[in-house]
Design a protein around this motif. Structure first.
Motif, PDB file in Angstrom:
ATOM      1  N   TYR A 290       0.831  -1.203   0.000  1.00  0.00           N
ATOM      2  CA  TYR A 290       0.000   0.000   0.000  1.00  0.00           C
ATOM      3  C   TYR A 290       0.868   1.257   0.000  1.00  0.00           C
ATOM      4  CZ  TYR A 290      -2.656   3.735   2.321  1.00  0.00           C
ATOM      5  OH  TYR A 290      -3.196   4.941   2.678  1.00  0.00           O
ATOM      6  N   ASP A 299      -1.704   6.459  -5.489  1.00  0.00           N
ATOM      7  CA  ASP A 299      -2.723   6.903  -4.536  1.00  0.00           C
ATOM      8  C   ASP A 299      -3.474   8.124  -5.040  1.00  0.00           C
ATOM      9  OD1 ASP A 299      -2.993   8.735  -1.621  1.00  0.00           O
ATOM     10  OD2 ASP A 299      -3.953   6.787  -1.823  1.00  0.00           O
ATOM     11  N   GLY A 325     -13.090   3.102   0.223  1.00  0.00           N
ATOM     12  CA  GLY A 325     -11.849   3.835   0.037  1.00  0.00           C
ATOM     13  C   GLY A 325     -12.003   5.090  -0.784  1.00  0.00           C
ATOM     14  N   HIS A 327     -12.654   9.170  -1.165  1.00  0.00           N
ATOM     15  CA  HIS A 327     -12.517  10.460  -0.504  1.00  0.00           C
ATOM     16  C   HIS A 327     -13.366  11.476  -1.248  1.00  0.00           C
ATOM     17  CE1 HIS A 327      -8.258   9.405   1.212  1.00  0.00           C
ATOM     18  NE2 HIS A 327      -9.160   8.505   1.506  1.00  0.00           N
ATOM     19  N   ARG A 341     -11.563   7.695  -5.820  1.00  0.00           N
ATOM     20  CA  ARG A 341     -11.197   6.397  -5.256  1.00  0.00           C
ATOM     21  C   ARG A 341      -9.700   6.397  -4.970  1.00  0.00           C
ATOM     22  NH1 ARG A 341     -13.908   1.808  -6.533  1.00  0.00           N
ATOM     23  NH2 ARG A 341     -15.725   3.127  -6.217  1.00  0.00           N
ATOM     24  N   ARG A 342      -9.319   6.084  -3.744  1.00  0.00           N
ATOM     25  CA  ARG A 342      -7.916   6.113  -3.346  1.00  0.00           C
ATOM     26  C   ARG A 342      -7.371   4.699  -3.165  1.00  0.00           C
ATOM     27  NH1 ARG A 342      -6.364  11.603  -3.479  1.00  0.00           N
ATOM     28  NH2 ARG A 342      -4.836  11.223  -1.838  1.00  0.00           N
ATOM     29  N   ALA A 344      -6.032   1.423  -1.412  1.00  0.00           N
ATOM     30  CA  ALA A 344      -6.438   0.754  -0.181  1.00  0.00           C
ATOM     31  C   ALA A 344      -5.751  -0.602  -0.105  1.00  0.00           C
ATOM     32  CB  ALA A 344      -7.954   0.600  -0.125  1.00  0.00           C
TER      33      ALA A 344
END
Length: 345
Positions: A290, A299, A325, A327, A341-342, A344
């Motif tokens: 990650y 990310d 996930g 934000h 979407r970040r 995860a």
């Protein structure tokens, strides 16, 4: 463009900040430089001269702050002071039904209980900026503390959407940050895992050092790994103690799990169990992967899309968004949001 800011629109907004310490002072300074009208009150007036020079209007009393009619009041005071401040605010807020309360506390269930006990639950939306450092006080406050910060907002089934939107827009439009939405319990468990328990572990490390007869040699040898693992242990110990005690049940549970984990690896070292030791060091590989994705830029490259939030059950929809996930970057006029979407694990 995501993150753009309409200064003229912001100038019509007024935000009240109660408490000009590291977190509140940094927030007030950031809002002010971004064109937001900020009124502030601190329990002692020592920051006022510099705050006024920074464009923050400082009030002598909480009554004056409320009379300025900020759309949102952000409670940045220590949690131990919260009942007294809420008790003073309640009658002052009566004539101003449109004022919304939020806060920056690292423990959310306790604050919600305090707000409920004060009879102000209908005005409240929980918030916690994931920003800070080992310093404290107005002298350490800086707008950059909020650079690229993620805020957790907490809601329950009674949270009013328009009040939620007022706080969410302050965070996304005026502070320029991102948001995820959680319930109080989930927030407090997660905060214990990534903040409160690690503060105790970091403190245990420096306690171990100071109690060791080789401490001076070890301190001279200490470099990057020691610095990174113990930075938060430099925090004012009273501030750390209060934070940990406020989330005591979650921190106790995690510390007992951590103690068992460390005892297990100590036993494996004593028994020279090479396979078990190798498994211990490999177990965290998903986190390494990650972090590698974050460092490589993956990310920040997730898809950006519009999210339709149902008018009924909007809390559950936003809680599900956090679990995926996602934000939230900004909110629309109605039940819509721009989401990214970040990465995860």
């Amino acid at each position: 463009m995501v993150g753009s800011h309409d200064t003229a629109a912001a100038a019509r907004l007024t935000v009240g900040v109660i408490g000009l310490g590291l977190i509140g002072g940094s927030l007030a300074r950031r809002l002010a430089i971004r064109g937001v009208s900020v009124v502030a009150w601190n329990h002692r007036p020592h920051p006022y001269a510099q705050a006024e020079a920074d464009g923050i209007r400082c009030m002598r009393t909480l009554a004056e702050l409320v009379e300025a009619q900020p759309e949102v009041i952000v409670l940045c005071n220590p949690l131990k002071a919260m009942p007294a401040i809420l008790g003073e605010l309640r009658p002052l807020l009566e004539p101003y039904q449109d004022i919304t309360l939020t806060d920056v506390g690292s423990v959310k269930m306790m604050v919600r209980d305090q707000v409920r006990d004060a009879g102000l639950a209908g005005r409240y939306v929980g918030a916690h900026p994931m920003a800070g450092n080992e310093l404290s006080g107005w002298a350490a406050a800086a707008p950059s503390l909020y650079d690229n910060a993620l805020w957790a907002m907490t809601v329950d089934g009674d949270t009013d959407y328009r009040r939620f939107l007022a706080v969410a827009r302050m965070i996304t439009d005026d502070v320029g940050n991102r948001v995820i939405v959680l319930d109080d319990d989930t927030h407090d468990r997660a905060a214990a895992l990534i903040s409160h328990m690690p503060h105790v572990v970091a403190t245990a490390l420096i306690n171990q050092l100071t109690d060791d007869p080789d401490r001076n040699i070890a301190a001279a040898l200490a470099a990057g790994s020691w610095r990174d693992m113990t930075r938060v242990a430099l925090t004012d110990p009273d501030r750390t103690r209060a934070m940990v005690e406020e989330d005591a049940d979650n921190v106790e549970r995690l510390l007992r799990m951590m103690a068992a984990r460390l005892t297990e690896v100590a036993d494996e070292l004593h028994g020279a169990d090479a396979g078990a030791i190798a498994a211990f060091f490999a177990d965290g590989q998903p986190f390494r992967d990650y972090k590698s994705a974050v460092r490589s830029g993956a990310d920040g490259d997730g898809p950006v899309f519009d999210l339709t939030i149902p008018a009924e059950g909007w809390q559950a929809a936003l809680l599900d968004s956090a679990r995926r996930g996602e934000h939230i970057l900004r909110f629309g006029d109605d039940y819509t949001a721009c989401v990214q979407r970040r990465s995860a694990m």
